[in-house]
Design an enzyme around this catalytic site. Structure first.
Site, short mmCIF file in Angstrom:
data_model
loop_
_atom_site.label_atom_id
_atom_site.label_comp_id
_atom_site.label_asym_id
_atom_site.label_seq_id
_atom_site.Cartn_x
_atom_site.Cartn_y
_atom_site.Cartn_z
N GLY A 14 0.85 -1.19 0.01
CA GLY A 14 -0.13 0.11 0.09
C GLY A 14 0.78 1.30 -0.06
O GLY A 14 1.89 1.17 0.54
N ALA A 25 15.61 10.47 -1.01
CA ALA A 25 16.83 10.28 -0.14
C ALA A 25 17.66 9.18 -0.89
O ALA A 25 18.98 9.34 -0.76
CB ALA A 25 16.38 10.04 1.24
N ARG A 75 0.52 -5.25 -6.97
CA ARG A 75 0.56 -6.72 -6.75
C ARG A 75 1.28 -7.48 -7.89
O ARG A 75 1.23 -7.17 -9.04
CB ARG A 75 -0.79 -7.42 -6.21
CG ARG A 75 -1.41 -6.59 -5.07
CD ARG A 75 -2.71 -7.20 -4.76
NE ARG A 75 -3.45 -6.75 -3.65
CZ ARG A 75 -3.22 -6.87 -2.50
NH1 ARG A 75 -2.16 -7.65 -2.13
NH2 ARG A 75 -3.97 -6.30 -1.56
N ASP A 106 5.22 -5.48 5.67
CA ASP A 106 5.75 -6.80 5.90
C ASP A 106 5.64 -7.82 4.84
O ASP A 106 6.61 -8.74 4.48
CB ASP A 106 4.82 -7.46 6.97
CG ASP A 106 3.20 -7.35 6.87
OD1 ASP A 106 2.99 -6.60 5.75
OD2 ASP A 106 2.47 -8.11 7.33
N THR A 129 4.46 2.24 5.47
CA THR A 129 3.28 1.84 5.84
C THR A 129 2.44 2.83 6.82
O THR A 129 3.24 2.89 8.12
CB THR A 129 3.01 0.30 6.19
OG1 THR A 129 1.91 -0.01 6.75
CG2 THR A 129 4.01 0.12 7.32
N ASP A 131 0.21 1.82 8.83
CA ASP A 131 -0.28 0.91 9.99
C ASP A 131 0.65 0.88 11.33
O ASP A 131 0.26 0.70 12.22
CB ASP A 131 -0.57 -0.45 9.57
CG ASP A 131 -1.67 -0.42 8.50
OD1 ASP A 131 -2.53 0.36 8.85
OD2 ASP A 131 -1.59 -1.46 7.82
N ASP A 133 2.90 -1.20 12.04
CA ASP A 133 2.88 -2.37 12.75
C ASP A 133 4.16 -3.30 12.60
O ASP A 133 4.17 -4.44 12.58
CB ASP A 133 1.74 -3.29 12.13
CG ASP A 133 1.75 -3.23 10.51
OD1 ASP A 133 2.57 -2.79 9.90
OD2 ASP A 133 0.80 -4.00 9.93
N ARG A 175 -6.39 -3.16 9.46
CA ARG A 175 -6.97 -4.64 9.32
C ARG A 175 -6.21 -5.29 10.41
O ARG A 175 -6.89 -6.29 10.97
CB ARG A 175 -6.97 -5.16 8.00
CG ARG A 175 -7.20 -6.50 7.74
CD ARG A 175 -7.14 -7.13 6.17
NE ARG A 175 -5.73 -7.04 5.90
CZ ARG A 175 -5.01 -6.58 5.05
NH1 ARG A 175 -5.64 -5.52 4.58
NH2 ARG A 175 -3.94 -6.77 4.88
N GLU A 191 -15.02 8.73 22.81
CA GLU A 191 -15.74 8.19 24.03
C GLU A 191 -15.15 6.69 24.17
O GLU A 191 -15.31 6.14 25.17
CB GLU A 191 -17.13 8.35 23.89
CG GLU A 191 -17.63 9.56 24.38
CD GLU A 191 -17.16 10.71 23.53
OE1 GLU A 191 -16.92 11.74 24.20
OE2 GLU A 191 -17.17 10.68 22.10
#
Length: 325
Positions: A14, A25, A75, A106, A129, A131, A133, A175, A191
């Protein structure tokens, strides 16, 4: 390892704001060290097909502020096969490319590790990314811009929620990771924040919301798309069934979180990691991701970097809970 005289560069997975800053760079650092630098278009698909071109300083002029990736991303089913990876290696040999820099997440690093194992091509990864993660870096390129995009969008949604005394269920990307939801949720004063890493008692959260409804004219619940309780629409149905008197609306932010001009933090992070990636290759490193921990650039092996962060900072969860009252 033979002396590196030429490197290839591509973005994969993504898109994320700051990828162009990282491309800039890498190219400029390569040129600084008298290397030839080749851009490979559309990620692993372009690697297999040999879609590449030599880059110079002009190739990366005026791109540091642009979102997306000038090298495109796609892809590749072919690269998943042994034959496809062999074809990719042959294309690199034909072009005289000695090493690669991969900007992605990843999945991108999993492919890079397999390519190294089979063909021994030196590769350094740069974490791109939204995310956040990956292990081995405090922040990934694109994360800061994404959470600021979320905060800006929900601030606007809050205006409407206040005007109509509504409950808004806002779904954000994530996800496999709730880090966008958690940090932006604290930032906008949500909240409730529902993420896959935390087993939140949503029934208790709803009870607390109802008890405090006289003190608030609007309520925002943020849901990560990978939360175990389902997406925003499922959460909205649950709220409506429990409290039919609530005026409940759903907003799915979607791909706006990936776009836009990268923040200064993402531009500087991408610049630091782009320089580090090239210098790492020249120092003989391979199979590692360049990341930032604290204020220091460090390198983490791919097989460790791609293990998703399964636990979030418990202190952030505590803060979110306290401030939701």
């Amino acid at each position: 390892m033979k002396q590196i005289k030429s490197i290839g560069l591509f973005t994969s997975g993504g898109d994320a704001p700051g990828m162009n800053a990282a491309i800039r760079a890498v190219v400029r650092t390569g040129l600084y060290y008298d290397l030839k630098v080749f851009g490979i278009t559309r990620g692993y698909d372009g690697l297999v097909k040999g879609d590449l071109f030599e880059m110079d300083a002009k190739s990366v002029a005026n791109i540091i502020q642009r979102g997306g990736t000038i090298l495109k991303t796609a892809r590749s089913t072919e690269f998943l096969t042994i034959e496809g990876r062999q074809q990719a290696y042959d294309k690199l040999q034909e072009a005289g490319i000695d090493a690669l820099v991969v900007i992605g997440g990843d999945g991108s690093f999993t492919g890079a590790k397999k390519f190294i194992d089979e063909h021994g091509v030196p590769i350094i990864g740069i974490p791109g990314t939204i995310d956040n993660d990956l292990q081995g870096t405090d922040f990934t390129i694109g994360y800061d811009t994404a959470i600021n995009t979320v905060v800006d969008a929900i601030d606007k949604i809050r205006d409407t929620a206040e005007s109509h005394d509504r409950v808004f269920i806002v779904e954000v990307m994530g996800r496999d990771s709730g880090l966008i939801a958690l940090r932006s949720g604290i930032g906008i004063g949500a909240e409730a924040i529902l993420i896959p890493e935390a087993n939140l008692d949503f029934s208790d959260t709803l009870s607390r919301m109802d008890k405090t409804r006289k003190n608030k004219s609007s309520r925002i619940i943020i849901v990560a798309e990978g939360d175990d309780g389902g997406g925003a629409f499922e959460v909205a149905d649950l709220v409506k069934s429990r409290f039919p008197h609530y005026d409940v609306r759903v907003s799915v932010l979607g791909h706006i979180q990936r776009g836009g001009k990268p923040s200064c933090m993402d531009r500087v992070l991408a610049s630091r990691l782009g320089v580090a990636a090239v210098e790492g290759l020249l120092a003989g490193q391979s199979g590692e991701m360049a990341g930032l921990i604290g204020s220091d650039v460090c390198f983490t092996p791919f097989d460790r970097a791609i293990k998703h962060i399964r636990e979030v900072n418990p202190n952030l969860l505590k803060i979110a809970n306290i401030l939701s009252l």
